[in-house]
Design an enzyme around this catalytic site. Structure first.
Site, PDB file in Angstrom:
ATOM      1  CB  SER A  19      -0.982   0.100   1.493  1.00 55.13           C
ATOM      2  OG  SER A  19      -0.072   0.142   2.351  1.00 55.13           O
TER       3      SER A  19
ATOM      4  NE  ARG B 142      17.161 -11.716  18.408  1.00 57.50           N
ATOM      5  CZ  ARG B 142      18.659 -11.544  18.717  1.00 57.50           C
ATOM      6  NH1 ARG B 142      19.496 -12.011  17.626  1.00 57.50           N
ATOM      7  NH2 ARG B 142      18.911 -11.308  20.011  1.00 57.50           N
TER       8      ARG B 142
ATOM      9  CG  ASN C  66      -7.278  -7.031  -2.244  1.00 57.30           C
ATOM     10  OD1 ASN C  66      -6.818  -7.964  -3.131  1.00 57.30           O
ATOM     11  ND2 ASN C  66      -7.253  -5.753  -2.485  1.00 57.30           N
TER      12      ASN C  66
ATOM     13  CG  ASP D 155      -3.851  -2.570  -1.768  1.00 58.06           C
ATOM     14  OD1 ASP D 155      -4.906  -2.803  -2.438  1.00 58.06           O
ATOM     15  OD2 ASP D 155      -3.885  -2.770  -0.446  1.00 58.06           O
TER      16      ASP D 155
ATOM     17  N   GLY E 281     -11.231  -3.006   6.693  1.00 54.55           N
ATOM     18  CA  GLY E 281     -11.119  -2.945   8.166  1.00 54.55           C
ATOM     19  C   GLY E 281     -11.628  -4.251   8.983  1.00 54.55           C
TER      20      GLY E 281
ATOM     21  NE  ARG F 264      -3.341  -3.508   8.504  1.00 56.54           N
ATOM     22  CZ  ARG F 264      -3.567  -2.078   8.344  1.00 56.54           C
ATOM     23  NH1 ARG F 264      -4.208  -1.418   8.927  1.00 56.54           N
ATOM     24  NH2 ARG F 264      -3.080  -1.826   7.224  1.00 56.54           N
TER      25      ARG F 264
ATOM     26  CG  ASP G   4      -3.555  -5.021   5.401  1.00 52.95           C
ATOM     27  OD1 ASP G   4      -2.967  -5.530   6.169  1.00 52.95           O
ATOM     28  OD2 ASP G   4      -3.585  -3.785   5.101  1.00 52.95           O
TER      29      ASP G   4
ATOM     30  CE  LYS H 125     -13.608  -7.405   6.403  1.00 52.45           C
ATOM     31  NZ  LYS H 125     -12.829  -6.198   5.839  1.00 52.45           N
TER      32      LYS H 125
ATOM     33  CG  HIS I  27     -10.038  -3.929  -2.742  1.00 56.06           C
ATOM     34  ND1 HIS I  27      -8.871  -3.113  -2.463  1.00 56.06           N
ATOM     35  CD2 HIS I  27     -10.093  -4.348  -4.141  1.00 56.06           C
ATOM     36  CE1 HIS I  27      -8.149  -3.115  -3.665  1.00 56.06           C
ATOM     37  NE2 HIS I  27      -8.633  -3.744  -4.630  1.00 56.06           N
TER      38      HIS I  27
HETATM   39  P1  13P Z   1      -9.279  -6.040   4.516  1.00 60.32           P
HETATM   40  O1  13P Z   1      -9.290  -4.792   5.504  1.00 60.32           O
HETATM   41  O2  13P Z   1     -10.737  -6.792   4.638  1.00 60.32           O
HETATM   42  O3  13P Z   1      -8.423  -7.171   4.855  1.00 60.32           O
HETATM   43  O4  13P Z   1      -9.078  -5.818   3.368  1.00 60.32           O
HETATM   44  C1  13P Z   1      -7.784  -5.405   2.672  1.00 60.32           C
HETATM   45  C2  13P Z   1      -7.807  -4.794   1.322  1.00 60.32           C
HETATM   46  O5  13P Z   1      -8.773  -4.490   0.553  1.00 60.32           O
HETATM   47  C3  13P Z   1      -6.571  -4.285   0.673  1.00 60.32           C
HETATM   48  O6  13P Z   1      -6.883  -3.481  -0.486  1.00 60.32           O
HETATM   49  O1  G3H Z   2      -7.060  -1.460   1.852  1.00 59.78           O
HETATM   50  C1  G3H Z   2      -6.113  -0.959   2.477  1.00 59.78           C
HETATM   51  C2  G3H Z   2      -5.312  -1.746   2.924  1.00 59.78           C
HETATM   52  O2  G3H Z   2      -5.548  -2.552   4.131  1.00 59.78           O
HETATM   53  C3  G3H Z   2      -3.747  -1.038   3.352  1.00 59.78           C
HETATM   54  O3  G3H Z   2      -4.212  -0.398   4.602  1.00 59.78           O
HETATM   55  O4  G3H Z   2      -2.926   1.837   3.899  1.00 59.78           O
HETATM   56  O5  G3H Z   2      -3.218   1.203   6.265  1.00 59.78           O
HETATM   57  O6  G3H Z   2      -1.354   0.051   4.455  1.00 59.78           O
HETATM   58  P1  G3H Z   2      -2.894   0.768   4.811  1.00 59.78           P
HETATM   59 ZN    ZN Z   3      -8.542  -2.410  -0.537  1.00 58.63          ZN
END
Ligand code: 13P
Ligand code: G3H
Ligand code: ZN
Length: 328
Positions: A60, A290, A263, A93, A189, A269, A265, A192, A220
């Site tokens: 991103s 570590r 997608n 992204d 996020g 996390r 992310d 949802k 996404h």
């Molecule tokens: P999530 O927040 O559901 O993991 O989606 C990530 C995403 O769409 C990144 O582009």
């Molecule tokens: O869609 C967004 C992704 O989850 C990336 O998030 O911009 O905080 O790295 P970020």
């Molecule tokens: Zn996205």
């Protein structure tokens, strides 16, 4: 081996989806490569064919500016050497036009996303078209977006935000983008869905029907936000509210309707947050970076392997290698 998303989609279309995972640091990178090769047992260095999967690494704009973006390239190029069996695409992204050009010109990214979905239709077309021309001239492929994902904590996804099938067909024709991210009820996020909403597979089917046969779609906001991980975070001192994500059993039905890239992310996390919190909670005397990093890499690898099984990409690595061999 770095390939384009287009090459991966050709093999996946209608059968399974590629996991597109965001990374920001070294521990995420190592866990991601290990998971995609099925190297999930402790000290196990052999690739597990039944788990091994092609995948997409997403970067991103936030990840690019977290430190110097060149660290990401160096890290991934090193991972390519260390995990030489891996087949993956490197994807920008949610790019702006400027970030797309920078990524295309870098010669490192094989795929970029131009996200002008917040612009009116004609402006989105105009910007996407410009990026496509510049990307294609360098052999880079382009994902664009049409429609708007729901906002965090939005309890009703208004139909105005969902991608319109007829507009999708017009957009793809006018821009020549290689894949299209569609809004079918997901949002970014951890928060949802507030009620019983889920994916609008009916809308997805209409979009698929309106587009040329075999055209790859992208979803996404597809983390499943597993309760197990949220509970682990909260049990280790976190304060996450009630959450819900995309049900994992909806990934394959979406893939059958043309979604080739899913997608994820937020889930990564959650794994990061839980393992680091647990480590600090259980070893309060420890201050070695570590100490939390090791369990995180192991847990993340396991999580990725699990996710790929749900996406149907697990076990596809060698088939993809074969399909590339005959086409490259
Ligand atoms: P999530 O927040 O559901 O993991 O989606 C990530 C995403 O769409 C990144 O582009
Ligand atoms: O869609 C967004 C992704 O989850 C990336 O998030 O911009 O905080 O790295 P970020
Ligand atoms: Zn996205």
């Amino acid at each position: 081996m770095i390939v384009t998303t287009k090459e991966l989609f050709r093999h996946a279309y209608g059968q399974y989806a590629l996991g597109a995972y965001n990374i920001n640091n070294l521990e995420q990178t190592v866990g991601l490569f290990r998971g995609n090769l099925g190297k999930v047992a402790k000290n196990d260095e052999s690739v597990k064919p039944a788990l091994a999967a092609p995948f997409i690494i997403q970067i991103s704009r936030g990840a690019r500016s977290y430190t110097d973006k060149r660290f990401l390239e160096a890290m991934i190029r090193t991972a390519e050497l260390v995990f030489f069996e891996a087949i993956f695409a490197v994807h920008l992204d949610h790019g702006t036009e400027e970030a797309c050009y920078d990524s295309i010109d870098s010669g490192f990214y094989s795929s970029v996303m131009i996200d002008a979905s917040h612009e009116p239709f004609e402006k989105n077309v105009e910007i996407t078209r410009r990026v496509v021309e510049r990307a294609h001239a360098k052999g880079v492929v382009v994902e664009a977006e049409l429609g708007q994902l729901g906002g965090v904590e939005e309890d009703v996804v208004g139909s105005v935000c969902l991608t319109d099938p007829a507009q999708a067909a017009e957009f793809v024709e006018k821009t020549a983008c290689d894949s299209l991210a569609v809004a079918i009820g997901t949002s970014h996020g951890a928060y949802k869905f507030a009620g019983s909403q889920s994916l609008r597979l009916d809308r997805l089917a209409e979009i698929q029907n309106a587009l040329p046969k075999g055209y790859p779609l992208v979803m996404h906001g597809s983390s499943s936000v597993p309760k197990e991980w949220v509970d682990r975070i909260n049990a280790a001192g976190g304060k996450m509210k009630n959450t819900s994500g995309v049900r994992e059993d909806q990934y394959l039905p979406a893939a059958k309707l043309g979604i080739c890239k899913i997608n994820i992310d937020t889930d990564g996390r959650l794994v990061w947050c839980a393992t680091y919190r647990e480590s600090f909670r259980d070893k309060p005397e420890d201050f070695d970076p570590r100490t939390p990093g090791k369990p995180f890499m192991a847990e993340y690898a396991k999580y990725i392997a699990h996710k790929n099984q749900m996406l149907g990409s697990a076990g596809q690595l060698e088939a993809v290698r074969k399909s590339l061999g005959s086409k490259r």
